[in-house]
Motif scaffolding. Structure first.
Motif, PDB file in Angstrom:
ATOM      1  N   PHE A   1     -19.846 -35.244  60.989  1.00 54.89           N
ATOM      2  CA  PHE A   1     -20.622 -34.640  59.915  1.00 54.89           C
ATOM      3  C   PHE A   1     -20.066 -35.104  58.575  1.00 54.89           C
TER       4      PHE A   1
ATOM      5  N   LEU B   1     -27.896 -34.511  62.053  1.00 57.56           N
ATOM      6  CA  LEU B   1     -27.183 -33.758  61.028  1.00 57.56           C
ATOM      7  C   LEU B   1     -27.942 -32.483  60.663  1.00 57.56           C
TER       8      LEU B   1
ATOM      9  N   GLY C   1     -22.494 -29.107  61.969  1.00 52.88           N
ATOM     10  CA  GLY C   1     -23.332 -29.892  61.082  1.00 52.88           C
ATOM     11  C   GLY C   1     -23.827 -31.153  61.743  1.00 52.88           C
ATOM     12  N   ALA C   2     -23.263 -31.479  62.926  1.00 53.82           N
ATOM     13  CA  ALA C   2     -23.684 -32.666  63.678  1.00 53.82           C
ATOM     14  C   ALA C   2     -23.665 -32.319  65.161  1.00 53.82           C
TER      15      ALA C   2
ATOM     16  N   VAL D   1     -27.362 -29.854  57.727  1.00 51.96           N
ATOM     17  CA  VAL D   1     -26.587 -29.535  56.537  1.00 51.96           C
ATOM     18  C   VAL D   1     -27.013 -28.163  56.010  1.00 51.96           C
TER      19      VAL D   1
END
Length: 448
Positions: free
Chosen positions: A195, A139, A133-134, A141
């Motif tokens: 994240f 990021l 997610g990072a 998502v």
């Protein structure tokens, strides 16, 4: 650059994937194994310390999964193999791979398999990092984690549904590549705390440890015998947040860590070629080993690197050589995986400045001085494998201290001993009364 010859078609007999249910999967795997080509010679079997690189595609970064350029990927892997590397670490982009809770994009699995096939031709093993997610400060998502009623995001570390869907994703990937001879194993995520933190995801250390246990159990179930790790940096070791240090030191196949002397301000505080800067990763290896309960457990420096944002370009080759030599001087080191292979494409915007020059190659695939330094060290170590130093003197670390919070408490004394010609170890206070443990580590002198 000279025109590249077309890459010949990939022999699909090398694919050990699974495409049906459990019973069909067993049949497929047995049949594929019986007809697979024999594995190519392992040119790196003798290495005490493995060398690899975090692969960053030169053309499309990791947007490559959606904008695939096979010829460019193959050229990048040729670059990496030319350095003598034996493995790469790759990043899946979670939001693109699993946009729906019950859906994995098939063409991305196809491309992942193809990447492993291309790596196989170059004798490169592949560590696959999944719940990303990072990545590089950006990021990603997954939409299925976001509530369309109020915008809240499921906590990936504590929410039972989110955890079950992560397990499902790992299973689907393993069905496709789990038996591929170049698949090293799963890295659960790329620093998932970076994240969780900006999105307000809280977790107790007990919940974080339980998350690791649950997902590592899944990894071992769906891809048994592989190297399964959790890619984190200094933060959880330095702060009592998300995981216990004991949990980090006992979960997964080995303890992976990302040692960045620049992100921790060590370079800026002590100077680029100072002992503290060039031996920072060595210190972290020894710190982690203090928390190991299994003396045979290994440490993997899964990320480390340096940028001209942190030091003059002229100092980078020397810093790199000293840092690698210091790490290789440690027992229990599985490998060093540099960040990263190629400079980030300058046409891509929005990344912090240092992300654009971390490569061993330029974005045009020109070998940089840092790349030459690492190539020469790999060749040297292949010819004369490095022997680790005996560490008979150990600094004593109170069990409940936050490492590095106070530099004068442990870090500075460690570096002072290095300057005096010692190669110190680190031992927890609770283990200092265990003579068998101290003897097994070769520790004879304790320094408090």
């Amino acid at each position: 650059m000279p025109e590249r010859a077309a890459e010949p078609p990939i022999d699909r007999r090398k694919f050990f994937g699974v495409t049906a249910g459990a019973a069909a999967a067993t049949t497929l795997l047995t049949t594929a194994a019986a007809h697979a080509d024999p594995p190519p010679p392992n040119r790196h079997r003798h290495r005490r310390v493995r060398f690899g690189v975090n692969y960053v595609p030169s053309k499309n970064w990791w947007f490559s999964w959606s904008d695939w350029d096979r010829a460019s990927i193959a050229a990048d892997l040729d670059d990496i193999a030319s350095l003598g590397m034996d493995h790469i670490r790759v990043m899946l982009i979670w939001s693109e791979l699993q946009p729906n809770a019950t859906y994995v994009r098939g063409e991305q699995l196809d491309r992942l398999e193809e990447l492993l096939d291309l790596a196989d031709r170059r004798h490169l093993d592949v560590q696959v990092t999944v719940l990303n997610g990072a990545v590089s400060g950006v990021l990603f998502v997954p939409p299925h984690l976001i509530s369309n009623s109020d915008g809240t995001i499921r906590n990936v570390l504590t929410d039972p549904t989110a955890i079950e869907r992560a397990q499902w994703l790992l299973t689907r990937i393993a069905e496709r590549i789990g038996r591929h001879r170049r698949f090293m194993g799963f890295d659960l995520s790329n620093e998932i705390h970076w994240f969780a933190k900006p999105l307000g995801m809280a977790a107790t250390q007990a919940q974080g440890d339980a998350w690791h246990t649950t997902l590592f159990d899944t990894c071992e179930k769906v891809a048994p015998g592989k190297v399964h790790v959790s890619g984190i940096d200094h933060w959880p070791w330095q702060n009592d947040e998300y995981w216990t240090r004991h949990g980090l030191a006992t979960s997964g196949t080995m303890t992976a860590n990302h040692t960045w002397a620049g992100w921790t301000q060590v370079i800026q505080r002590y100077g680029s070629l100072s002992t503290s800067s060039t031996h920072y990763s060595e210190f972290f290896i020894e710190l982690i080993k203090a928390f190991h309960t299994d003396l045979g457990r290994q440490v993997w420096i899964e990320e480390t690197g340096v940028s001209t944002v942190w030091m003059d370009a002229a100092d980078i080759p020397a810093w790199t050589e000293r840092s690698i030599r210091a790490m290789a001087d440690c027992t229990g080191l599985f490998g060093i995986t540099w960040w990263d292979s190629h400079d980030l494409n300058p046409d891509l915007s929005g990344y912090v400045d240092l992300e654009y020059d971390l490569g061993l190659f330029t974005n045009k695939r020109e070998l940089k001085p840092i790349g030459k330094t690492i190539r020469n060290l790999i060749a040297e170590y292949d010819a004369r494998p490095p022997a680790p130093s005996r560490r008979s003197t150990a600094l004593v670390l109170p069990d409940d201290v936050i490492p590095l919070a106070d530099f004068t408490r442990l870090f500075d004394p460690f570096m002072k001993l290095v300057d005096q010609g010692e190669r110190p170890a680190i031992v927890l206070q609770s283990r200092t009364e265990d003579p068998a443990y101290l003897a097994a580590r070769g520790i004879e002198n304790l320094t408090r």
